[in-house]
Design a protein around this motif. Structure first.
Motif, mmCIF file in Angstrom:
data_model
loop_
_atom_site.group_PDB
_atom_site.id
_atom_site.type_symbol
_atom_site.label_atom_id
_atom_site.label_comp_id
_atom_site.label_asym_id
_atom_site.label_seq_id
_atom_site.Cartn_x
_atom_site.Cartn_y
_atom_site.Cartn_z
ATOM 1 N N ILE A 117 0.769 -1.146 0.057
ATOM 2 C CA ILE A 117 0.020 0.001 -0.103
ATOM 3 C C ILE A 117 0.985 1.247 0.153
ATOM 4 N N PRO A 118 0.498 2.426 -0.401
ATOM 5 C CA PRO A 118 1.223 3.528 -0.731
ATOM 6 C C PRO A 118 1.476 4.359 0.535
ATOM 7 N N ALA A 119 0.584 4.265 1.649
ATOM 8 C CA ALA A 119 0.733 5.164 2.752
ATOM 9 C C ALA A 119 0.021 4.195 3.930
ATOM 10 N N TYR A 120 0.374 5.026 5.273
ATOM 11 C CA TYR A 120 -0.536 4.321 6.451
ATOM 12 C C TYR A 120 -1.206 5.449 7.143
ATOM 13 N N LYS A 121 -2.135 5.186 7.876
ATOM 14 C CA LYS A 121 -2.585 5.813 8.586
ATOM 15 C C LYS A 121 -2.497 5.444 10.262
ATOM 16 N N ILE A 122 -2.246 6.205 11.142
ATOM 17 C CA ILE A 122 -2.105 5.861 12.629
ATOM 18 C C ILE A 122 -3.304 6.714 13.282
ATOM 19 N N ALA A 123 -4.076 5.942 14.038
ATOM 20 C CA ALA A 123 -5.242 6.379 14.570
ATOM 21 C C ALA A 123 -4.818 7.061 15.824
ATOM 22 N N SER A 124 -5.825 8.212 16.222
ATOM 23 C CA SER A 124 -5.737 8.999 17.523
ATOM 24 C C SER A 124 -5.219 8.025 18.565
ATOM 25 N N ALA A 125 -6.270 7.042 18.783
ATOM 26 C CA ALA A 125 -6.436 6.174 19.965
ATOM 27 C C ALA A 125 -4.809 5.492 20.095
ATOM 28 N N ASP A 126 -4.061 5.510 18.937
ATOM 29 C CA ASP A 126 -2.810 4.846 19.099
ATOM 30 C C ASP A 126 -1.516 5.688 19.104
ATOM 31 N N ILE A 127 -1.858 6.845 19.484
ATOM 32 C CA ILE A 127 -0.586 7.732 19.363
ATOM 33 C C ILE A 127 0.297 7.562 20.330
ATOM 34 N N THR A 128 0.013 6.698 21.419
ATOM 35 C CA THR A 128 1.128 6.290 22.438
ATOM 36 C C THR A 128 1.517 4.959 22.221
ATOM 37 N N HIS A 129 0.676 4.179 21.230
ATOM 38 C CA HIS A 129 1.334 2.940 21.154
ATOM 39 C C HIS A 129 2.634 3.020 20.234
ATOM 40 N N LEU A 130 3.756 3.062 20.943
ATOM 41 C CA LEU A 130 4.974 3.397 20.049
ATOM 42 C C LEU A 130 5.685 2.354 19.574
ATOM 43 N N GLU A 131 5.332 1.100 19.998
ATOM 44 C CA GLU A 131 5.597 -0.025 19.254
ATOM 45 C C GLU A 131 5.064 -0.117 17.826
ATOM 46 N N LEU A 132 3.745 0.189 17.805
ATOM 47 C CA LEU A 132 3.010 -0.118 16.452
ATOM 48 C C LEU A 132 3.323 1.263 15.667
ATOM 49 N N ILE A 133 3.654 2.309 16.135
ATOM 50 C CA ILE A 133 3.998 3.377 15.296
ATOM 51 C C ILE A 133 5.381 3.127 14.589
ATOM 52 N N LYS A 134 6.219 2.591 15.599
ATOM 53 C CA LYS A 134 7.770 2.100 15.036
ATOM 54 C C LYS A 134 7.718 1.310 13.913
ATOM 55 N N LYS A 135 6.627 0.242 14.062
ATOM 56 C CA LYS A 135 6.367 -0.772 12.937
ATOM 57 C C LYS A 135 6.063 -0.039 11.685
ATOM 58 N N ILE A 136 4.942 0.708 11.889
ATOM 59 C CA ILE A 136 4.563 1.380 10.801
ATOM 60 C C ILE A 136 5.860 2.313 9.920
ATOM 61 N N ALA A 137 6.480 3.008 10.844
ATOM 62 C CA ALA A 137 7.278 3.936 10.225
ATOM 63 C C ALA A 137 8.403 3.004 9.652
ATOM 64 N N SER A 138 8.837 1.941 9.917
ATOM 65 C CA SER A 138 9.862 0.968 9.471
ATOM 66 C C SER A 138 9.202 0.587 8.119
ATOM 67 N N LYS A 139 8.335 0.791 7.518
ATOM 68 C CA LYS A 139 7.848 0.315 6.226
ATOM 69 C C LYS A 139 8.184 1.658 5.125
ATOM 70 N N ASN A 140 8.969 2.667 5.811
ATOM 71 C CA ASN A 140 9.095 3.912 4.904
ATOM 72 C C ASN A 140 8.219 4.218 3.985
#
Length: 352
Positions: free
Chosen positions: A124-147
């Motif tokens: 997929i060409p992009a990702y969205k991080i939901a408001s509820a997960d802004i403190t879920h740093l492990e999930l954010i890190k995983k998403i960010a790693s997909k560049n």
């Protein structure tokens, strides 16, 4: 301010506001409804359609209470989400392939690590991080790693939490971020929209574009966000507001609503201008005919020394500007000047 491109469309200061139809789980677990959502989004003219990927079991405990009021009592979050998480991995693959076939950008919000990997397998060409997960740093890190470009909603979040989430993305070498102002209230009252927060985020994060994930009813508040600097707008989307399994249909726009929103945004963007008065083309007639010039009160023969009682200030603005009224007094006329005529510089011998 960073600019980036998703499927050939730029997001940034000098580009049109990017519009996302948030289909979420309005497919209600039915792949045919997902296809209908894609068709309707394409028809509406939005830039992208977005879904949500989760399983109720990984998202919530069995008895977590709902944080929204949909009039249904004795129902937990798990009860709601378990009705909507029934699409298989193969069906999700078909959904993203269908969107590609229809030539509309399609991405999603993953709510768990496994969903990130599933979406990554579809490229997929992009990702969205939901408001509820802004403190879920492990999930954010995983998403960010997909560049890939990341839209991150900031509902409920303090500025410190937003900084921490953004830093987590940056630490993965990913700087394609758009920060979305959001109020996590369904629906959001107009008086709670707090659009000034878009400006605050812009000041706090000058390197990134700021967008708006809107949960108000209708199209007005979303369109107004453009005046505050929003570079992206996300609104819930459905092809049928009468559907009811997903809680989001009731606050969603349909295709006609999105067309109305697009029309409003284009009008706003067109009317905003640059903030600099460097183009008078729209006022050229007014500059010429609404402004004033120095004019003769009566016939002034050639060789006459101009005195104050010979001249006045009237429209049009095609002669010597009024600010030179006293400066031209004492000059001699180089030609006969008829009564009630604008005086030009080549009409007088001006030696001051």
């Amino acid at each position: 301010m960073k600019e980036f491109v998703i499927d050939g469309k730029y997001i940034g200061k000098n580009f049109p506001c990017y519009l996302i139809a948030e289909a979420g789980a309005n497919h209600e677990g039915d792949i045919k409804k997902a296809f209908q959502l894609i068709d309707a989004a394409k028809e509406s003219g939005v830039d992208a359609i977005k879904f949500q990927n989760y399983t109720a079991e990984k998202l919530t405990t069995k008895n977590a209470p709902k944080y929204w009021n949909d009039g249904i009592k004795n129902e937990s979050q798990f009860d709601v989400f378990s009705k909507l998480d029934t699409l298989s991995a193969d069906e999700w693959k078909q959904i993203f392939e269908y969107a590609k076939k229809k030539n509309i950008t399609c991405f999603s919000t993953p709510f768990d690590l496994e969903s990130v990997e599933l979406l990554d397998s579809f490229d997929i060409p992009a990702y969205k991080i939901a408001s509820a997960d802004i403190t879920h740093l492990e999930l954010i890190k995983k998403i960010a790693s997909k560049n890939k470009p990341i839209f991150i909603s900031t509902g409920m979040a303090s500025m410190e939490e937003i900084h921490e989430a953004v830093s987590t993305i940056e630490d993965q070498g990913n700087e394609e971020i758009i920060i979305m102002h959001c109020i996590t209230s369904y629906p959001t009252k107009s008086e709670d929209a707090n659009l000034d927060m878009i400006k605050s985020l812009d000041l706090e994060f000058p390197d990134y574009n700021i967008g708006y994930s809107d949960h108000t009813l209708g199209t007005d508040i979303a369109s107004y966000s453009v005046f505050y600097g929003s570079k992206c707008i996300e609104k819930h989307f459905t092809y049928d507001k009468n559907l009811s399994v997903s809680r989001d249909h009731r606050l969603s726009l349909n295709s006609d609503d999105f067309k109305e929103l697009i029309k409003k945004i284009k009008l706003i963007e067109m009317s905003r201008g640059s903030g600099v008065r460097d183009n008078f083309s729209a006022e050229s007639s007014a500059v010429e005919f609404a402004r004033r010039s120095i004019v003769s009160k009566y016939d002034i023969p050639k060789g006459t020394e101009i005195t104050e009682n010979m001249i006045d200030v009237k429209r049009p603005g095609t002669g010597i500007l009024p600010k030179y009224f006293f400066k031209i007094i004492g000059s001699k006329t180089l030609k006969d000047i008829p009564e009630d005529s604008t005086i030009q510089w080549n009409d007088i011998d001006f030696n001051q």
